[in-house]
Write an enzyme that holds these catalytic residues in place. Structure first.
Site, PDB file in Angstrom:
ATOM      1  CB  CYS A   7      -9.326  -4.109  50.303  1.00  0.00           C
ATOM      2  SG  CYS A   7     -10.898  -3.868  49.452  1.00  0.00           S
ATOM      3  CG  ASN A  10     -13.192  -5.136  44.675  1.00  0.00           C
ATOM      4  OD1 ASN A  10     -13.618  -5.603  43.640  1.00  0.00           O
ATOM      5  ND2 ASN A  10     -12.541  -3.998  44.687  1.00  0.00           N
ATOM      6  CB  CYS A  12     -14.456  -0.202  52.131  1.00  0.00           C
ATOM      7  SG  CYS A  12     -16.029  -0.712  52.849  1.00  0.00           S
ATOM      8  NE  ARG A  13      -9.671  -2.049  53.565  1.00  0.00           N
ATOM      9  CZ  ARG A  13      -9.132  -3.094  54.177  1.00  0.00           C
ATOM     10  NH1 ARG A  13      -8.002  -2.934  54.859  1.00  0.00           N
ATOM     11  NH2 ARG A  13      -9.703  -4.282  54.106  1.00  0.00           N
ATOM     12  CB  SER A  14      -9.359  -2.364  46.585  1.00  0.00           C
ATOM     13  OG  SER A  14     -10.526  -3.133  46.561  1.00  0.00           O
ATOM     14  CG  ASP A 122     -12.079  -3.255  56.981  1.00  0.00           C
ATOM     15  OD1 ASP A 122     -12.847  -2.459  56.403  1.00  0.00           O
ATOM     16  OD2 ASP A 122     -12.313  -4.466  57.125  1.00  0.00           O
TER      17      ASP A 122
HETATM   18  P1  4NP Z   1     -12.897  -3.617  52.244  1.00  0.00           P
HETATM   19  O1  4NP Z   1     -13.849  -3.563  53.517  1.00  0.00           O
HETATM   20  O2  4NP Z   1     -12.022  -4.844  52.406  1.00  0.00           O
HETATM   21  O3  4NP Z   1     -12.126  -2.338  52.337  1.00  0.00           O
HETATM   22  O4  4NP Z   1     -13.799  -3.684  51.031  1.00  0.00           O
HETATM   23  C1  4NP Z   1     -14.631  -4.643  53.906  1.00  0.00           C
HETATM   24  C2  4NP Z   1     -15.839  -4.870  53.296  1.00  0.00           C
HETATM   25  C3  4NP Z   1     -16.643  -5.910  53.702  1.00  0.00           C
HETATM   26  C4  4NP Z   1     -16.238  -6.731  54.732  1.00  0.00           C
HETATM   27  C5  4NP Z   1     -15.013  -6.503  55.350  1.00  0.00           C
HETATM   28  C6  4NP Z   1     -14.221  -5.469  54.932  1.00  0.00           C
HETATM   29  N1  4NP Z   1     -17.069  -7.778  55.167  1.00  0.00           N
HETATM   30  O5  4NP Z   1     -16.700  -8.444  56.150  1.00  0.00           O
HETATM   31  O6  4NP Z   1     -18.120  -8.016  54.569  1.00  0.00           O
END
Ligand code: 4NP
Length: 153
Positions: A7, A10, A12-14, A122
């Site tokens: 993602c 790294n 939340c989702r992955s 997201d």
């Molecule tokens: P992820 O979610 O891609 O599912 O881990 C996010 C985590 C952090 C951010 C964006 C999306 N950020 O902008 O910091």
């Protein structure tokens, strides 16, 4: 089989996808190695987001030992599948993918032609219900992935 979930951050989702894939594989007696990574460097070394940890803990999956890392070039040779969570993640991966990469690089929700389970949204700026929906969506895709991969062989 070696799988890398990817993602943006790294956190939340992955990491959740990794935990869910490991869990589904274990339930089915399938031997897989799974890791996760982000296309961005913002959160390197951090634990998964507390909301992902809590959501997955509700079904007995522990993400707390995972640590964020960024995708590296070697990943494109070391994994059989690189599974992007959304179209933007896939685009970012394709931009850095070597021409002779051996991994199949796809969006997880559309890992094969007939699979149209869409992007994993997201949840970072969402609330607890966003993380709940993320878990259900990832579980649906993971079940479909193993149904499809192992019925074909
Ligand atoms: P992820 O979610 O891609 O599912 O881990 C996010 C985590 C952090 C951010 C964006 C999306 N950020 O902008 O910091």
């Amino acid at each position: 089989m070696k799988l890398l979930t990817v993602c943006l951050g790294n956190i939340c989702r992955s990491p959740a996808a990794q935990g869910i894939i490991e869990n589904v594989a274990q339930e089915r007696g399938i031997n897989v190695t799974v890791d996760s990574a982000g296309t961005a460097a913002y959160h390197i070394g951090k634990s998964p987001d507390r909301r992902s940890i809590n959501e997955l803990r509700s079904v007995g999956i522990d993400l707390s030992q995972q640590r964020a890392r960024q995708v590296v070039e070697a990943d494109f040779y070391q994994y059989d599948w690189i599974l992007a969570m959304d179209a933007s993640n896939l685009q970012n991966l394709k931009a850095i993918m070597p021409d002779d990469a051996s991994a199949q690089v796809v969006m997880f929700g559309e890992f094969a032609e007939h699979v149209r389970l869409g992007e994993v949204e997201d949840p970072y700026y969402g609330d607890d219900s966003s993380f709940h929906s993320m878990r259900l969506h990832l579980t649906e895709i993971a079940e479909s992935f193993f149904d499809s991969i192992y019925s074909a062989s």
